[in-house]
Write an enzyme that holds these catalytic residues in place. Structure first.
Site, PDB file in Angstrom:
ATOM      1  NE  ARG A   1       7.079  -4.820 -10.467  1.00 30.01           N
ATOM      2  CZ  ARG A   1       5.942  -4.140 -10.426  1.00 30.01           C
ATOM      3  NH1 ARG A   1       5.938  -2.918  -9.949  1.00 30.01           N
ATOM      4  NH2 ARG A   1       4.820  -4.657 -10.891  1.00 30.01           N
TER       5      ARG A   1
ATOM      6  CG  ASP B   1      -3.211   1.816  -2.725  1.00 32.28           C
ATOM      7  OD1 ASP B   1      -3.497   1.302  -3.816  1.00 32.28           O
ATOM      8  OD2 ASP B   1      -2.092   2.309  -2.474  1.00 32.28           O
ATOM      9  CD  GLU B   2      -0.706  -2.038  -3.634  1.00 34.67           C
ATOM     10  OE1 GLU B   2      -1.132  -3.073  -4.165  1.00 34.67           O
ATOM     11  OE2 GLU B   2       0.213  -1.355  -4.117  1.00 34.67           O
TER      12      GLU B   2
ATOM     13  CD  GLN C   1       1.317  -5.746  -9.522  1.00 34.33           C
ATOM     14  OE1 GLN C   1       2.353  -5.292  -9.044  1.00 34.33           O
ATOM     15  NE2 GLN C   1       0.486  -4.992 -10.231  1.00 34.33           N
TER      16      GLN C   1
ATOM     17  CE  LYS D   1      -1.605  -0.149  -6.949  1.00 34.79           C
ATOM     18  NZ  LYS D   1      -1.337   0.788  -5.831  1.00 34.79           N
ATOM     19  CB  THR D   2      -0.614   5.723  -7.091  1.00 37.79           C
ATOM     20  OG1 THR D   2      -0.053   4.503  -6.586  1.00 37.79           O
ATOM     21  CG2 THR D   2      -0.528   6.788  -6.021  1.00 37.79           C
TER      22      THR D   2
END
Length: 603
Positions: free
Chosen positions: A553, A219-220, A250, A36-37
């Site tokens: 994770r 973002d997010e 998430q 994503k980043t």
């Protein structure tokens, strides 16, 4: 036009499609571990390469850490750009501050305004309650602060005056706003809410910023609340170059006001919007990805994705059943010791849990095994105020000469309560069990009410106290308990950051992180999902998203454990991916998980 080495070859086909997408609204539904980043930062770099001026781009995120990482990636991208030439890359609140510095007079402030933090706001609310002759005992300042924040984040002028409490909230809110104006100050919520109000009231100001920032990256996106979304929507509605990225699976911050329906309804709000799904996971093994994907499919409110990976299948997910949390903690510690004997790094290991109170038994086992650990983002169990207060009372009860404990009691409680405690505790220490003595301390200091008045997380602190009582009840006498606690506290030392240490944290804090080995402790019904979530379907789905975040994770090995009643979420995992063992005082017994599942009807 800025030039650099081509970034495109470093992207997969879907990431490349997202990064090079043309103008118009675009939602990137990015699965866990899908880059994503990297995709968001590459999009920003692509726009700069294409000739878009840095002054015309803003990239908004939620934390300074994420913003700093994005800036670092841009500066390391070999673009001929300095720190002073960067586009705006920062948090929602820092964006609001930048706008208010130029437009503060429209909100009745000067450009030299102050920003009230949570403590400042709380002090102001307490002062207003006193001026209105509203007793703090009846009108909790923390509840008032939360309600005022909710009003602001839902873009309402005041609370609806339906009942007596709502009318009082309205009075407090009015005085609170007037006090902020007199102080030439904004609170944290105003940094976004007042900007939205200015844009709505002054179209010419809005047009100025719309033309200034023609490309907006967020973002997010699943975590935005109502005011944050309104701010972005207003800024983007003229040029419609809105690039948002996130993962609805998430979305775990509803308690902070985030509303992932903004994510789910993106196509409805933005006509002709494109949706691109990043579904290739680069982090985890096939077994972990498949198990997490099967779990999250049980949520109704979602934008479905088919997460997949080219990574190896990896080992089966380990599931262990224990008699209690002490056995669970020791088993986790023994497994970590095995990793360390194989020269694995402690920092590659994380233990995740739903509530902070769960750390007590795990910390104790790690300390006794001489394994270094770090409580990520929080205090260690015996360093928490409520635990230290109660321990001080117990120490004084059995040692009235303990000056440090007398001093702590004096600082915490008003004189009548201090006097009663100091008089009664030594006598009762001879009559009551350790658990009964703790309950006496809590009841006769109105300690729960004290927590509710003075802290914004009283429920979490109460869970810590319950854990302390449960642990104390396992000791035959108070002296053994206090000796054990003192030993644990002294061995533990002061909380500090350690690079080479096992990480312990709540699942909420684990979001965005990854570890080679992940333990999820306390997969119990009532813990995960938490008992407070069982009454509403929306809350239960958020708990399932928490479990999904925790599972994803893990990079190589995932180990789940429970005691008492197993979580309903365990029954939603594919049995063929699970290696289940029931652990008792007689050792481990391999079982067929299919035969052990306890089915729990959804409420």
């Amino acid at each position: 036009m800025l030039k650099k080495k081509d970034i495109i070859p470093t992207l997969n086909d879907i990431q490349r499609r997202a990064v090079t997408y043309g103008d118009g609204p675009l939602l990137i539904a990015a699965g866990a571990g899908s880059g994503k980043t990297k995709t968001l930062t590459s999009r920003l770099i692509y726009l700069l390469e294409k000739g878009v001026s840095p002054e015309q781009i803003i990239a908004v995120t939620f934390t300074n850490k994420a913003a700093n990482e994005m800036r670092s990636r841009i500066l390391n991208s070999q673009l001929p750009i300095t720190n002073y030439q960067l586009p705006f890359v920062g948090t929602f609140h820092s964006l609001g501050v930048q706008i208010l510095k130029n437009q503060s007079q429209l909100a009745g402030r000067t450009s030299a305004f102050s920003i009230f933090d949570e403590d400042d706001s709380l002090s102001l609310i307490k002062s207003i309650l006193a001026n209105l002759n509203l007793p703090k005992e009846k009108f909790n300042p923390f509840a008032m602060a939360a309600k005022i924040s909710q009003i602001k984040n839902e873009v309402r002028e005041t609370a609806p005056a339906a009942g007596k409490f709502e009318k009082i909230i309205g009075l407090v809110f009015k005085d609170y706003e007037a006090a902020l104006r007199r102080s030439n100050a904004f609170d944290f919520d105003d940094l976004i809410g007042k900007v939205v109000a200015i844009f709505q009231a002054y179209p010419e100001i809005l047009r100025h910023y719309q033309d200034r920032w023609q490309h907006i990256l967020v973002d997010e996106f699943q975590d935005v609340n109502t005011t944050q979304y309104l701010l972005i929507k207003l800024l983007a509605e003229k040029h419609k170059n809105l690039f948002v990225i996130g993962d609805d699976a998430q979305s775990i911050y509803a308690f902070r006001g985030s509303d992932f329906r903004n994510f789910l309804n993106f196509e409805k709000d933005w006509l002709n919007a494109a949706i691109i799904k990043l579904e290739e996971n680069y982090r985890s093994t096939k077994n972990i990805i498949r198990a997490a994907s099967e779990l999250i499919k049980n949520n109704v409110c979602q934008k479905p994705k088919n997460l997949w990976t080219n990574n190896e299948s990896g080992s089966l997910i380990q599931l262990r059943a224990f008699s209690n949390n002490e056995e669970e903690a020791w088993a986790i510690t023994e497994k970590i010791a095995e990793y360390l004997k194989k020269n694995e790094s402690p920092s590659d290991v994380a233990i995740l849990y739903r509530t902070n109170a769960q750390s007590r038994s795990i910390e104790q086992a790690l300390i006794r095994s001489h394994i270094s650990y770090e409580i990520y983002g929080g205090l260690k169990f015996y360093a928490r105020k409520e635990i230290k207060d109660i321990i001080a009372g117990l120490r004084y009860a059995f040692n009235p000469n303990d000056e440090a404990s007398i001093e702590r009691i004096g600082k915490t409680f008003i004189r009548p309560i201090q006097t009663a405690l100091l008089n009664e505790l030594p006598r009762l220490a001879k009559e009551l069990s350790i658990a009964e003595l703790i309950k006496f301390f809590i009841e006769n200091t109105d300690y729960i009410e004290y927590l509710e008045k003075h802290f914004k997380n009283p429920e979490e602190r109460q869970e810590n106290i319950k854990e302390l009582i449960a642990f104390a009840s396992t000791f035959p006498n108070a002296q053994d308990f206090l000796q054990q606690v003192t030993l644990m506290s002294s061995l533990d030392g002061r909380p500090k950051m350690q690079q080479n240490a096992v990480k312990l944290m709540t699942i909420h804090l684990a979001k965005g992180l990854e570890f080679k080995h992940v333990f999820i402790a306390g997969c119990n019904e009532g813990l995960l999902p938490h008992e407070r979530s069982l009454a509403r379907a929306d809350d239960l789905e958020e708990e399932r998203r928490l479990m999904y975040v925790a599972m994803t994770r893990a990079k190589q090995e995932l180990q789940l454990s429970f005691y008492d009643l197993p979580s309903r979420f365990l029954g939603e995992l594919p049995p063929e991916l699970i290696e289940f063992k029931k652990v008792t005082g007689y050792g481990e017994e391999t079982k067929d998980w299919d035969d052990e599942i306890i089915y729990i009807d959804n409420i």
